[in-house]
Design an enzyme around this catalytic site. Structure first.
Site, PDB file in Angstrom:
ATOM      1  N   SER A 114       0.809  -1.206   0.000  1.00 42.73           N
ATOM      2  CA  SER A 114       0.000   0.000   0.000  1.00 42.73           C
ATOM      3  C   SER A 114       0.848   1.265   0.000  1.00 42.73           C
ATOM      4  CB  SER A 114      -0.904   0.019   1.244  1.00 42.73           C
ATOM      5  OG  SER A 114      -0.126   0.006   2.427  1.00 42.73           O
ATOM      6  N   CYS A 115       2.182   1.094  -0.119  1.00 41.24           N
ATOM      7  CA  CYS A 115       3.073   2.250  -0.041  1.00 41.24           C
ATOM      8  C   CYS A 115       3.082   3.014  -1.345  1.00 41.24           C
ATOM      9  CB  CYS A 115       4.491   1.794   0.284  1.00 41.24           C
ATOM     10  SG  CYS A 115       5.734   3.082   0.121  1.00 41.24           S
ATOM     11  N   GLY A 116       3.277   4.315  -1.259  1.00 35.94           N
ATOM     12  CA  GLY A 116       3.421   5.108  -2.463  1.00 35.94           C
ATOM     13  C   GLY A 116       3.807   6.530  -2.122  1.00 35.94           C
ATOM     14  N   GLU A 221       0.260   5.487  -6.799  1.00 32.41           N
ATOM     15  CA  GLU A 221       1.520   4.859  -7.186  1.00 32.41           C
ATOM     16  C   GLU A 221       1.376   4.076  -8.488  1.00 32.41           C
ATOM     17  OE1 GLU A 221       5.135   2.336  -5.151  1.00 32.41           O
ATOM     18  OE2 GLU A 221       3.097   1.966  -4.455  1.00 32.41           O
TER      19      GLU A 221
END
Length: 275
Positions: A114-116, A221
């Protein structure tokens, strides 16, 4: 490598009856990406296509734009105390003359599915860093009914998902609906990086005239990765984020969400979808 799945003991209860059986799980392991020998990022991924994942990540970071930018991609030996190779550390060596970013200013962080990047600074960075700014002029079009059939084609091609139920998928399609590439990973951003990395290795960037379909939602992202690879159409079976829509509108990316059969929401670039 071949560590895509693992077997684990599970107690399975069905209709009130319990039994012990083995279950197939998707493998999740960390991958450290190094650039010219210096640590850049760590991502949690499903092993496989690690070299493509590493160079695809560097495309999304604006470091790479063509196969000739890469001198070598290798697993790093001696990654453990006993000197053995874990196959979890990859080094990308840039070709002579390719600018090396200031890693102290890059995303030298641990990343998850879920990173961006986020915020206005990120939008500015994408707009100025992309090697392929011409997606707004890409004339590709696709009929809405054909686009609506692509999720079923993607699902039918997912081999590991059938055994685990725990993988995201990214599929690269032609405007005629042909599946050009498919990658699965525990992280949807990794699946996209693997597709983009494989395209870079094959000398296919920018991916003009193509459609990128992702399982799940369309985050900022993922929209960023499409823009950085020159992909004009991004479709997702779930919702986009507000920043993904903002980036699509600014860059000329066609963004489709909630793609489920004949139903879909077009958030940007509706002129490319014939309906």
């Amino acid at each position: 490598m071949g560590r895509v799945t693992e077997r684990r003991r599970v107690v399975r209860i069905r209709n009130g009856a319990a039994g012990v059986r083995p279950d197939t799980l998707v493998t999740e392991e960390p991958l450290e990406i190094r650039l010219n020998g210096r640590p850049l990022a760590i991502t949690m991924r499903t092993p496989g296509d690690d070299f493509a994942l590493a160079v695809g990540f560097l495309v999304s970071e604006g470091v790479l734009g063509r196969a000739e930018d890469v001198q070598a991609v290798t697993y790093c030996e001696g990654a453990t105390e006993d000197g053995s190779n874990t196959y979890n550390v990859v080094n990308v060596q840039l070709a002579p003359g390719v600018p090396v970013p200031d890693i102290t200013l890059e995303r030298n962080v641990y990343t998850t599915s879920s990173c961006g990047l986020c915020g206005k600074a990120s939008l500015d960075a994408v707009r100025t860093a992309t090697r392929f700014p011409g997606i707004a002029a890409d004339p590709v079009r696709i009929p809405a009914d054909l686009l609506g059939r692509l999720p079923d084609r993607l699902r039918a091609a997912q081999k590991v998902f059938d055994r685990t139920g725990g993988l995201h998928a990214a599929g690269l399609f032609t405007a005629e609906g042909e599946l050009a590439d498919l990658r699965e990973d525990v992280g949807r951003h990794n699946a996209v990086d693997k597709i983009v990395g494989r395209a870079l290795q094959a000398g296919l960037l920018p991916l003009t005239g193509s459609v990128l379909l992702v399982s799940g939602r369309a985050s900022f992202e993922l929209a960023q990765k499409a823009v950085m690879a020159g992909i004009p159409i991004l479709a997702a079976v779930s919702a986009p984020s507000s920043l993904a829509v903002d980036l699509a509108l600014e860059s000329g990316l066609t963004l489709v969400g909630f793609l489920r059969g004949p139903n879909m929401n077009i958030y940007a670039g509706e002129e490319r979808i014939d309906h």
